[in-house]
Design an enzyme around this catalytic site. Sequence first.
Site, PDB file in Angstrom:
ATOM      1  N   ASP A  11       0.854  -1.382   0.045  1.00  0.00           N
ATOM      2  CA  ASP A  11      -0.073  -0.079  -0.010  1.00  0.00           C
ATOM      3  C   ASP A  11       0.735   1.396  -0.089  1.00  0.00           C
ATOM      4  O   ASP A  11       2.060   1.187   0.320  1.00  0.00           O
ATOM      5  CB  ASP A  11      -0.665  -0.164   1.315  1.00  0.00           C
ATOM      6  CG  ASP A  11      -2.007  -0.987   1.332  1.00  0.00           C
ATOM      7  OD1 ASP A  11      -2.226  -1.496   0.154  1.00  0.00           O
ATOM      8  OD2 ASP A  11      -2.730  -1.079   2.278  1.00  0.00           O
ATOM      9  N   ARG A  33      -1.245  -0.567  -8.652  1.00  0.00           N
ATOM     10  CA  ARG A  33      -2.489  -0.140  -8.396  1.00  0.00           C
ATOM     11  C   ARG A  33      -2.866   1.393  -8.468  1.00  0.00           C
ATOM     12  O   ARG A  33      -2.005   2.245  -7.449  1.00  0.00           O
ATOM     13  CB  ARG A  33      -2.921  -0.588  -7.012  1.00  0.00           C
ATOM     14  CG  ARG A  33      -4.344  -0.126  -6.540  1.00  0.00           C
ATOM     15  CD  ARG A  33      -4.456  -0.242  -5.012  1.00  0.00           C
ATOM     16  NE  ARG A  33      -4.168  -1.510  -4.400  1.00  0.00           N
ATOM     17  CZ  ARG A  33      -3.609  -1.757  -3.273  1.00  0.00           C
ATOM     18  NH1 ARG A  33      -3.296  -0.869  -2.242  1.00  0.00           N
ATOM     19  NH2 ARG A  33      -3.471  -2.866  -2.880  1.00  0.00           N
TER      20      ARG A  33
HETATM   21  P1  FAD Z   1     -14.567   8.582  -4.556  1.00  0.00           P
HETATM   22  O1  FAD Z   1     -13.811   9.803  -5.598  1.00  0.00           O
HETATM   23  O2  FAD Z   1     -14.327   8.533  -3.169  1.00  0.00           O
HETATM   24  O3  FAD Z   1     -15.873   8.482  -5.208  1.00  0.00           O
HETATM   25  C1  FAD Z   1     -16.187   8.544  -6.470  1.00  0.00           C
HETATM   26  C2  FAD Z   1     -17.856   7.733  -6.812  1.00  0.00           C
HETATM   27  O4  FAD Z   1     -17.362   6.331  -6.502  1.00  0.00           O
HETATM   28  C3  FAD Z   1     -18.747   8.256  -6.023  1.00  0.00           C
HETATM   29  O5  FAD Z   1     -19.333   9.188  -6.401  1.00  0.00           O
HETATM   30  C4  FAD Z   1     -19.597   7.127  -6.086  1.00  0.00           C
HETATM   31  O6  FAD Z   1     -20.347   6.976  -7.228  1.00  0.00           O
HETATM   32  C5  FAD Z   1     -18.730   5.897  -6.007  1.00  0.00           C
HETATM   33  N1  FAD Z   1     -18.353   5.575  -4.541  1.00  0.00           N
HETATM   34  C6  FAD Z   1     -17.337   5.641  -3.699  1.00  0.00           C
HETATM   35  N2  FAD Z   1     -17.530   5.260  -2.564  1.00  0.00           N
HETATM   36  C7  FAD Z   1     -18.839   4.578  -2.465  1.00  0.00           C
HETATM   37  C8  FAD Z   1     -19.382   3.964  -1.501  1.00  0.00           C
HETATM   38  N3  FAD Z   1     -18.988   3.970  -0.261  1.00  0.00           N
HETATM   39  N4  FAD Z   1     -20.603   3.469  -1.744  1.00  0.00           N
HETATM   40  C9  FAD Z   1     -21.160   3.682  -3.139  1.00  0.00           C
HETATM   41  N5  FAD Z   1     -20.504   4.062  -4.092  1.00  0.00           N
HETATM   42  C10 FAD Z   1     -19.241   4.819  -3.744  1.00  0.00           C
HETATM   43  N6  FAD Z   1      -5.313   5.003  -0.887  1.00  0.00           N
HETATM   44  C11 FAD Z   1      -4.266   5.387  -0.551  1.00  0.00           C
HETATM   45  O7  FAD Z   1      -3.717   6.617  -0.525  1.00  0.00           O
HETATM   46  N7  FAD Z   1      -3.333   4.146  -0.517  1.00  0.00           N
HETATM   47  C12 FAD Z   1      -3.447   2.952  -0.779  1.00  0.00           C
HETATM   48  O8  FAD Z   1      -2.797   2.055  -0.778  1.00  0.00           O
HETATM   49  C13 FAD Z   1      -4.860   2.577  -1.004  1.00  0.00           C
HETATM   50  N8  FAD Z   1      -5.318   1.481  -1.387  1.00  0.00           N
HETATM   51  C14 FAD Z   1      -6.694   1.326  -2.003  1.00  0.00           C
HETATM   52  C15 FAD Z   1      -6.951   0.022  -2.392  1.00  0.00           C
HETATM   53  C16 FAD Z   1      -8.153  -0.105  -2.928  1.00  0.00           C
HETATM   54  C17 FAD Z   1      -8.504  -1.547  -3.448  1.00  0.00           C
HETATM   55  C18 FAD Z   1      -9.290   1.049  -2.891  1.00  0.00           C
HETATM   56  C19 FAD Z   1     -10.316   0.681  -3.443  1.00  0.00           C
HETATM   57  C20 FAD Z   1      -8.915   2.177  -2.323  1.00  0.00           C
HETATM   58  C21 FAD Z   1      -7.652   2.186  -2.018  1.00  0.00           C
HETATM   59  N9  FAD Z   1      -7.194   3.517  -1.383  1.00  0.00           N
HETATM   60  C22 FAD Z   1      -5.759   3.739  -0.954  1.00  0.00           C
HETATM   61  C23 FAD Z   1      -8.062   4.653  -0.968  1.00  0.00           C
HETATM   62  C24 FAD Z   1      -8.289   5.417  -2.295  1.00  0.00           C
HETATM   63  O9  FAD Z   1      -7.045   6.386  -2.252  1.00  0.00           O
HETATM   64  C25 FAD Z   1      -9.512   6.530  -2.269  1.00  0.00           C
HETATM   65  O10 FAD Z   1      -9.402   7.225  -1.102  1.00  0.00           O
HETATM   66  C26 FAD Z   1     -10.808   5.814  -2.076  1.00  0.00           C
HETATM   67  O11 FAD Z   1     -10.604   4.575  -3.072  1.00  0.00           O
HETATM   68  C27 FAD Z   1     -11.892   6.817  -2.539  1.00  0.00           C
HETATM   69  O12 FAD Z   1     -11.778   6.873  -3.964  1.00  0.00           O
HETATM   70  P2  FAD Z   1     -12.561   6.295  -5.060  1.00  0.00           P
HETATM   71  O13 FAD Z   1     -11.758   6.378  -6.298  1.00  0.00           O
HETATM   72  O14 FAD Z   1     -13.302   4.919  -4.858  1.00  0.00           O
HETATM   73  O15 FAD Z   1     -13.848   7.455  -5.441  1.00  0.00           O
END
Ligand code: FAD
Length: 288
Positions: A115, A166
Amino acid sequence: MIPPIASNFVAGETPEAALAHVEALNDRGVAGILNLLGEHYEERAPADADADAYVDLVGAIADRDVDACVSVKSSQIGLDIGDDVFEENLARIVEAANAPAATGPDGTGTFVWIDMEDHETTDVTLDAFERHAVATDGNVGVCVQANLKRTRDDLERLADLPGKVRLVKGAYDEPAELSYKEKARVDESYRDCLAYMFEAFEGGIAVGSHDPAMIEHAKELYAEHGTPYEVQMLTGVRESAQFELAAEDDVEVYQYIPYGSKWFSYFYRRIRERKSNALFALRAVVGN
Ligand code: FAD
């Protein structure tokens, strides 16, 4: 015991519970990325203990013959204590993951993700990734964050390496001079980075996002370039979309599965970040 509302986001407190969760997901075409909850240890003992837990876990994944890998945080295995502690523990985990005991019937070891934490850890994390990517011929992956301005350049370095990358939007509140702050600008950066990955990478692209717009963008880029990719989402978030995607032919789907005794702060973060999650928790409490 984890209360039912939290168990929506966390697979359980033990590796057995997490592996049972993976088995159920595998039956529905989704692979698992297991993450033992824990971070920012300031003493060596808990960092070493979590590294030991990952060493056991990679063996258990092979024993159970489940479709799963692991994802570790650098501060969980000692980065706050010293770069050397992090590097030593990571090397132990990667070595165990590629030893015969963790090698599945197809002859490959267990895949290890690293991560990405805040910007102060980016260089040491990418350097460690590079070493292990080369040494294991690509059996490790690293996360990079679209909100950091440096990431587009980092991808040029990563394009030449084996392993997986990722791309996420970024979960840390970074200084304005180093990061994009507006959501629209972060989304634009995510799209640009993803487009570059589909052009320059031969594979190993992981879309770590729940955002339907980013997943659609990945589908379009795949149609244009044909580069293999996977989508990764968290346990408890858009799970029906995970199963729908897994039923499609062109993409692999992984669920990132947190587990362990330190579930409360992780659960609290999920609840705070989104109103619908908070409403879900409230309904569960009121309903009880
Ligand atoms: P967002 O910009 O939060 O949301 C965009 C759209 O996605 C929303 O408008 C909605 O349509 C949909 N959505 C988002 N969340 C939801 C929900 N709870 N329910 C329904 N719809 C939703 N961050 C790091 O800094 N370091 C890491 O190592 C890291 N690893 C990760 C690994 C994975 C598998 C994932 C999924 C995320 C990881 N993250 C990590 C977190 C990432 O940086 C984001 O903070 C987080 O994923 C939110 O961004 P998003 O792209 O999902 O969408």
